[in-house]
Design an enzyme around this catalytic site. Structure first.
Site, PDB file in Angstrom:
ATOM      1  N   MET A 105       5.151  -9.935  -4.752  1.00 16.71           N
ATOM      2  CA  MET A 105       5.946  -8.960  -5.505  1.00 16.71           C
ATOM      3  C   MET A 105       7.371  -9.449  -5.758  1.00 16.71           C
ATOM      4  O   MET A 105       7.900  -9.294  -6.850  1.00 16.71           O
ATOM      5  CB  MET A 105       5.975  -7.614  -4.763  1.00 16.71           C
ATOM      6  CG  MET A 105       4.646  -6.933  -4.681  1.00 16.71           C
ATOM      7  SD  MET A 105       4.013  -6.442  -6.297  1.00 16.71           S
ATOM      8  CE  MET A 105       4.932  -4.937  -6.609  1.00 16.71           C
ATOM      9  N   GLY A 106       7.990 -10.060  -4.732  1.00 14.91           N
ATOM     10  CA  GLY A 106       9.363 -10.547  -4.885  1.00 14.91           C
ATOM     11  C   GLY A 106       9.469 -11.606  -5.958  1.00 14.91           C
ATOM     12  O   GLY A 106      10.342 -11.565  -6.830  1.00 14.91           O
ATOM     13  N   ASN A 159      14.370 -17.082   0.184  1.00 10.17           N
ATOM     14  CA  ASN A 159      13.265 -16.898   1.131  1.00 10.17           C
ATOM     15  C   ASN A 159      13.696 -17.552   2.437  1.00 10.17           C
ATOM     16  O   ASN A 159      14.296 -18.632   2.429  1.00 10.17           O
ATOM     17  CB  ASN A 159      11.962 -17.540   0.624  1.00 10.17           C
ATOM     18  CG  ASN A 159      10.749 -16.991   1.335  1.00 10.17           C
ATOM     19  OD1 ASN A 159      10.185 -15.981   0.930  1.00 10.17           O
ATOM     20  ND2 ASN A 159      10.349 -17.624   2.426  1.00 10.17           N
ATOM     21  N   ASN A 218       7.213  -0.839   0.381  1.00 13.24           N
ATOM     22  CA  ASN A 218       6.631   0.478   0.674  1.00 13.24           C
ATOM     23  C   ASN A 218       7.096   0.954   2.045  1.00 13.24           C
ATOM     24  O   ASN A 218       6.305   1.084   2.979  1.00 13.24           O
ATOM     25  CB  ASN A 218       5.100   0.392   0.652  1.00 13.24           C
ATOM     26  CG  ASN A 218       4.557   0.405  -0.758  1.00 13.24           C
ATOM     27  OD1 ASN A 218       5.122   1.011  -1.658  1.00 13.24           O
ATOM     28  ND2 ASN A 218       3.441  -0.284  -0.963  1.00 13.24           N
ATOM     29  N   SER A 235       5.554   0.146  -8.358  1.00 13.82           N
ATOM     30  CA  SER A 235       4.093   0.149  -8.436  1.00 13.82           C
ATOM     31  C   SER A 235       3.602  -0.682  -9.611  1.00 13.82           C
ATOM     32  O   SER A 235       4.241  -0.739 -10.656  1.00 13.82           O
ATOM     33  CB  SER A 235       3.568   1.577  -8.590  1.00 13.82           C
ATOM     34  OG  SER A 235       2.156   1.548  -8.708  1.00 13.82           O
ATOM     35  N   LYS A 275       6.749   7.348  -3.874  1.00  8.31           N
ATOM     36  CA  LYS A 275       5.848   6.172  -3.920  1.00  8.31           C
ATOM     37  C   LYS A 275       4.744   6.337  -2.864  1.00  8.31           C
ATOM     38  O   LYS A 275       3.586   5.967  -3.097  1.00  8.31           O
ATOM     39  CB  LYS A 275       6.651   4.882  -3.691  1.00  8.31           C
ATOM     40  CG  LYS A 275       5.764   3.620  -3.630  1.00  8.31           C
ATOM     41  CD  LYS A 275       4.975   3.418  -4.907  1.00  8.31           C
ATOM     42  CE  LYS A 275       4.155   2.185  -5.070  1.00  8.31           C
ATOM     43  NZ  LYS A 275       3.548   1.503  -4.024  1.00  8.31           N
ATOM     44  N   HIS A 298       2.361   8.702  -4.315  1.00  8.83           N
ATOM     45  CA  HIS A 298       1.653   7.962  -5.390  1.00  8.83           C
ATOM     46  C   HIS A 298       0.494   7.183  -4.774  1.00  8.83           C
ATOM     47  O   HIS A 298      -0.642   7.213  -5.242  1.00  8.83           O
ATOM     48  CB  HIS A 298       2.635   7.011  -6.085  1.00  8.83           C
ATOM     49  CG  HIS A 298       1.994   5.947  -6.930  1.00  8.83           C
ATOM     50  ND1 HIS A 298       1.373   4.835  -6.390  1.00  8.83           N
ATOM     51  CD2 HIS A 298       1.858   5.815  -8.264  1.00  8.83           C
ATOM     52  CE1 HIS A 298       0.887   4.086  -7.355  1.00  8.83           C
ATOM     53  NE2 HIS A 298       1.173   4.646  -8.511  1.00  8.83           N
ATOM     54  N   ASN A 299       0.783   6.485  -3.690  1.00  7.25           N
ATOM     55  CA  ASN A 299      -0.257   5.673  -3.044  1.00  7.25           C
ATOM     56  C   ASN A 299      -1.360   6.533  -2.444  1.00  7.25           C
ATOM     57  O   ASN A 299      -2.526   6.147  -2.430  1.00  7.25           O
ATOM     58  CB  ASN A 299       0.361   4.799  -1.950  1.00  7.25           C
ATOM     59  CG  ASN A 299       1.057   3.588  -2.537  1.00  7.25           C
ATOM     60  OD1 ASN A 299       1.385   3.569  -3.722  1.00  7.25           O
ATOM     61  ND2 ASN A 299       1.288   2.581  -1.729  1.00  7.25           N
ATOM     62  N   GLU A 343      -3.476   7.372  -5.123  1.00 11.37           N
ATOM     63  CA  GLU A 343      -4.197   6.108  -5.413  1.00 11.37           C
ATOM     64  C   GLU A 343      -5.403   5.952  -4.459  1.00 11.37           C
ATOM     65  O   GLU A 343      -6.513   5.639  -4.900  1.00 11.37           O
ATOM     66  CB  GLU A 343      -3.199   4.960  -5.236  1.00 11.37           C
ATOM     67  CG  GLU A 343      -3.755   3.555  -5.282  1.00 11.37           C
ATOM     68  CD  GLU A 343      -2.662   2.531  -4.934  1.00 11.37           C
ATOM     69  OE1 GLU A 343      -1.615   2.512  -5.616  1.00 11.37           O
ATOM     70  OE2 GLU A 343      -2.839   1.763  -3.970  1.00 11.37           O
ATOM     71  N   LYS A 390      -2.182  -0.158   4.596  1.00 10.57           N
ATOM     72  CA  LYS A 390      -0.896  -0.566   5.166  1.00 10.57           C
ATOM     73  C   LYS A 390      -0.017   0.598   5.590  1.00 10.57           C
ATOM     74  O   LYS A 390       1.079   0.377   6.079  1.00 10.57           O
ATOM     75  CB  LYS A 390      -0.165  -1.462   4.174  1.00 10.57           C
ATOM     76  CG  LYS A 390      -0.832  -2.851   4.069  1.00 10.57           C
ATOM     77  CD  LYS A 390       0.040  -3.876   3.395  1.00 10.57           C
ATOM     78  CE  LYS A 390      -0.012  -3.772   1.909  1.00 10.57           C
ATOM     79  NZ  LYS A 390      -1.339  -4.088   1.307  1.00 10.57           N
ATOM     80  N   ARG A 432     -11.340   5.189   5.017  1.00 13.12           N
ATOM     81  CA  ARG A 432     -10.999   3.784   5.299  1.00 13.12           C
ATOM     82  C   ARG A 432     -11.138   3.520   6.793  1.00 13.12           C
ATOM     83  O   ARG A 432     -11.582   2.450   7.214  1.00 13.12           O
ATOM     84  CB  ARG A 432      -9.581   3.463   4.813  1.00 13.12           C
ATOM     85  CG  ARG A 432      -9.466   3.471   3.302  1.00 13.12           C
ATOM     86  CD  ARG A 432      -8.201   2.780   2.824  1.00 13.12           C
ATOM     87  NE  ARG A 432      -8.022   2.965   1.392  1.00 13.12           N
ATOM     88  CZ  ARG A 432      -7.107   2.361   0.664  1.00 13.12           C
ATOM     89  NH1 ARG A 432      -6.244   1.524   1.222  1.00 13.12           N
ATOM     90  NH2 ARG A 432      -7.004   2.583  -0.632  1.00 13.12           N
ATOM     91  N   ARG A 453      -9.379  35.171  17.868  1.00 15.27           N
ATOM     92  CA  ARG A 453      -8.105  34.927  18.572  1.00 15.27           C
ATOM     93  C   ARG A 453      -7.690  36.148  19.379  1.00 15.27           C
ATOM     94  O   ARG A 453      -7.194  36.065  20.499  1.00 15.27           O
ATOM     95  CB  ARG A 453      -7.007  34.545  17.567  1.00 15.27           C
ATOM     96  CG  ARG A 453      -7.218  33.189  16.911  1.00 15.27           C
ATOM     97  CD  ARG A 453      -6.156  32.920  15.842  1.00 15.27           C
ATOM     98  NE  ARG A 453      -4.860  32.644  16.426  1.00 15.27           N
ATOM     99  CZ  ARG A 453      -3.756  33.347  16.182  1.00 15.27           C
ATOM    100  NH1 ARG A 453      -3.815  34.377  15.364  1.00 15.27           N
ATOM    101  NH2 ARG A 453      -2.617  33.018  16.749  1.00 15.27           N
TER     102      ARG A 453
HETATM  103  C1  6PG Z   1       1.070  -0.136  -6.113  1.00 15.30           C
HETATM  104  C2  6PG Z   1       0.198  -0.232  -4.898  1.00 15.30           C
HETATM  105  C3  6PG Z   1       0.784  -1.181  -3.924  1.00 15.30           C
HETATM  106  C4  6PG Z   1      -0.227  -1.584  -2.861  1.00 15.30           C
HETATM  107  C5  6PG Z   1      -0.266  -0.578  -1.776  1.00 15.30           C
HETATM  108  C6  6PG Z   1      -1.632  -0.254  -1.278  1.00 15.30           C
HETATM  109  O1  6PG Z   1       1.442   0.990  -6.420  1.00 15.30           O
HETATM  110  O2  6PG Z   1       1.348  -1.160  -6.719  1.00 15.30           O
HETATM  111  O3  6PG Z   1       0.092   1.019  -4.296  1.00 15.30           O
HETATM  112  O4  6PG Z   1       1.953  -0.626  -3.435  1.00 15.30           O
HETATM  113  O5  6PG Z   1      -1.448  -1.822  -3.405  1.00 15.30           O
HETATM  114  O6  6PG Z   1       0.544  -1.133  -0.817  1.00 15.30           O
HETATM  115  O7  6PG Z   1      -1.715  -0.603   0.011  1.00 15.30           O
HETATM  116  P1  6PG Z   1      -2.911  -0.458   0.993  1.00 15.30           P
HETATM  117  O8  6PG Z   1      -4.146  -0.085   0.214  1.00 15.30           O
HETATM  118  O9  6PG Z   1      -3.037  -1.825   1.580  1.00 15.30           O
HETATM  119  O10 6PG Z   1      -2.492   0.569   1.963  1.00 15.30           O
END
Ligand code: 6PG
Length: 631
Positions: free
Chosen positions: A174-175, A193, A268, A294, A349, A352-353, A356, A425, A452, A607
């Site tokens: 990403m960087g 780096n 993240n 993202s 974010k 968002h994930n 996702e 993650k 997962r 209860r």
């Molecule tokens: C994005 C993704 C990105 C990465 C996540 C998912 O929006 O570009 O969400 O941030 O794919 O870190 O991570 P994990 O599925 O490994 O938890």
């Protein structure tokens, strides 16, 4: 050398520009030469120019700068009041900017004394109102003689090496991609780096060497030299793993940075850690932006969705750069917005994930059911998904799933060789704990995290499948008869996933008084990010803080029509041996939320029965608590 001297009318930029050009032996251009006749007439009549009037004028100067750049340089003087105007003139990262500023009364005095100039002195105030603090370059106060200003400018040009506009720490996927994206969009970048003997050596240099087309990059593995290479106030983007690595990097950076410098965390990170870091940097007079990014590798390189929050002043320092590198929405607007204070950028974010995760899991559940329940080939499933993707169900995740179902390795489907243990993650699980903390029902998206987890227990699953003789059952009905229902069920499961995530975001925003703008947040999620979709475009257009997302236009009808289909599909899947955690939690969540008379009376009675916890009564609106001696 290309030098641009800016400032409102009356600051003496033409005088300084001409002196500089003479001393540097460069041609001199003044912005007045580039105005079309219509602009001159307008200004002479005392009317200020509009942004539209300025476009051909700025373009003509930009063209001249490109030409001059090829032949050794030039000095240009131009008011360039706004950062957007300066951006149009930024044809090269090596341009040196000198911005003249000063006391309004002094400027007024100088303007009033001028003869034969088409700009009326009375327009000074409109120019001052338009003037924006520059993002880059040398701010020079006009008190002093032209010769003194010339000396100060020459000293600046000589002693301040051409510093880079932005620094990126961390040359992981990403960087590196974001750094190259910045370089491509005309931002000069220092790449850093860390050096780890035998493991990470010359990493940043390798990125520079592999991308010779970008002359505006420089590589470092010494942090001090990297920091010294940056223009002040510095802008540093960290793209390193979340957690302790961020704090360790800040520990190393803070002592060698200065007041007003900006550090961005584009990873993240957990939003509560980010809140703490915003405070940490604020205490030492620095800016910190926790920023969600993202789009994966391709997004970062070509145009991600960007979610910066935290220090608003810090955001202003990079707004232009972020706008350049981000994806664009359907109207061409950058998919980046200042989200809100504190850790809100990382918070959204994280959610968002979480959405996702839910979207991915639903597609995984459907793929499995279609292949092993309905007996479809991978190609057939791919074709179904691709067909859905042509209409309002379109989404990036649907598109890539249709694609990966066709990917062959040595003639066999790669998917079937991939170990069925999903990684994670943290962002999905953090969303779940946040939902629990705020008391928000989260079962559909929670199940995507749990799924997962269960997938990770491969050895146990294999053993149990034997112990309990688990096998998928073939569905007897024809796929054709089920397909419309499967499509409606998929559509509704997606709506539920989004509703759950948006509800959590709204609750946290209200509780923390972040005042998040969800039309804007969904707009920046319509392109660049992983959950971009037709549904997100609908949310962006129709979201309202005052009604539930379930009730919005285009969604309400699907909640009504898809309900039975989702229940039937889940029933079919479960009875045929398929775990459908997100879809089944989704229909449970929906039914629970639309049931007027729930089973919770039983819970209250239990209860009170065993613990005298009391209950309220339907036939007493006062809210009084009752206790019964049940035995
Ligand atoms: C994005 C993704 C990105 C990465 C996540 C998912 O929006 O570009 O969400 O941030 O794919 O870190 O991570 P994990 O599925 O490994 O938890």
């Amino acid at each position: 050398m290309l030098v641009i001297v800016t400032g409102v009318s009356g600051t003496g930029k033409s005088t300084l520009g001409a002196l500089l050009a003479e001393r540097l032996g460069l041609p001199f251009f003044d912005a007045d030469q580039f105005h079309p006749a219509a602009n001159v007439a307008k200004m002479s009549a005392g009317h200020p120019l509009t942004d539209e009037d300025r476009i051909p004028w700025l373009q003509a100067m930009a063209d001249q700068l490109v030409e001059s750049g090829k032949s050794g340089g030039a000095v240009l003087t131009c008011s360039a009041l706004k950062n957007s105007y300066r951006k149009m003139l930024s044809v090269s990262p090596s341009i040196r900017w000198i911005h003249l500023t000063g006391d309004r009364d002094l400027i007024w005095e100088r303007m009033s004394a001028r003869q034969n100039h088409f700009m009326k002195a009375g327009m000074l105030d409109s120019q001052i109102a338009l003037w924006e603090k520059p993002l880059t370059g040398y701010l020079l106060d006009i008190t002093g003689t032209p010769e003194q200003l010339l000396d100060a400018s020459l000293h600046y040009l000589k002693t301040q090496p051409m510093n880079m506009q932005m620094g990126v720490i961390g040359m992981g996927v990403m960087g590196k991609s974001l750094a190259l994206n910045l370089a491509e969009k005309g931002v000069s970048v220092s790449l850093y780096n860390r050096y780890v003997a035998g493991k990470e050596e010359g990493v940043a240099q390798k990125v520079v060497d592999e991308n010779p087309e970008f002359s505006n990059t420089a590589a470092f593995e010494d942090l001090q030299k990297f920091v010294d290479s940056l223009e002040k106030p510095r802008r540093i983007l960290m793209m390193i793993p979340a957690g302790a690595a961020i704090d360790a990097q800040l520990d190393a950076l803070i002592p060698i940075l200065e007041k007003d410098d900006l550090v961005i965390d584009g990873g993240n990170s957990f939003y509560k850690d980010s809140e703490r870091r915003v405070e940490r940097l604020r205490e030492v007079g620095m800016h910190f932006l926790p920023m969600g990014v993202s789009g994966g590798e391709e997004g970062a390189r070509k145009g991600p969705s960007i979610m910066p929050g935290g220090n608003a002043e810090g955001y202003a320092m990079v707004e232009d750069f972020l706008g350049r590198i981000s994806a664009k929405d359907k109207d061409g607007k950058p998919c980046v917005t200042y989200v809100g204070p504190g850790g809100s950028g990382h918070f959204i974010k994280m959610v968002h994930n979480s959405i996702e995760y839910g979207e991915m899991q639903v597609l995984a559940e459907l793929t499995h059911l279609l292949r092993f329940g309905f007996g479809c080939t991978a190609e057939q499933v791919s074709a179904i998904f691709a067909d859905w993707g042509k209409g309002e169900l379109k989404s990036f995740l649907l598109e890539i799933t249709a694609d990966l179902l066709l990917f062959k390795e040595d003639g066999a489907l790669l998917l079937d060789k991939i170990l069925d243990q999903a990684g994670q993650k943290g962002t999905g699980a953090w969303s779940l704990t946040t939902a629990l903390e705020y008391g928000i029902p989260y079962s559909p998206l929670a199940e995507s995290v749990n799924a997962r987890g269960v997938s990770g227990e491969k050895a146990m699953r294999v053993a149990f499948s034997k112990t309990f003789q688990h096998e998928f059952q073939k569905v007897e009905d024809s796929l054709e008869s089920w397909l419309p229902k499967i499509k409606a069920a998929y559509s509704l499961a997606r709506i539920i996933n989004h509703e759950v995530g948006f509800r959590l975001m709204k609750t946290v925003s209200d509780t923390k008084d972040w005042k998040l703008n969800f039309n804007e947040i969904s707009r920046i999620w319509t392109n660049g990010c992983i959950i971009r979709s037709g549904l997100m475009e609908n949310i962006s257009a129709n979201y309202s803080d005052s009604v539930s997302f379930f009730e919005t236009a285009g969604v309400k009808e699907q909640v009504i029509s898809g309900r039975k289909a989702l229940a039937e599909l889940v029933g079919l899947g479960l009875t045929h041996g398929f775990a459908l955690p997100v879809m089944s939690a989704g229909i449970n969540y929906l039914l629970g939320r639309i049931t007027a008379e729930s089973s919770a009376s039983v819970i209250q009675a239990q209860r009170d029965y065993f613990g005298a916890h009391t209950y309220q009564r339907k036939d007493d609106a006062s809210g009084k608590f009752y206790h019964t001696n049940w035995i």
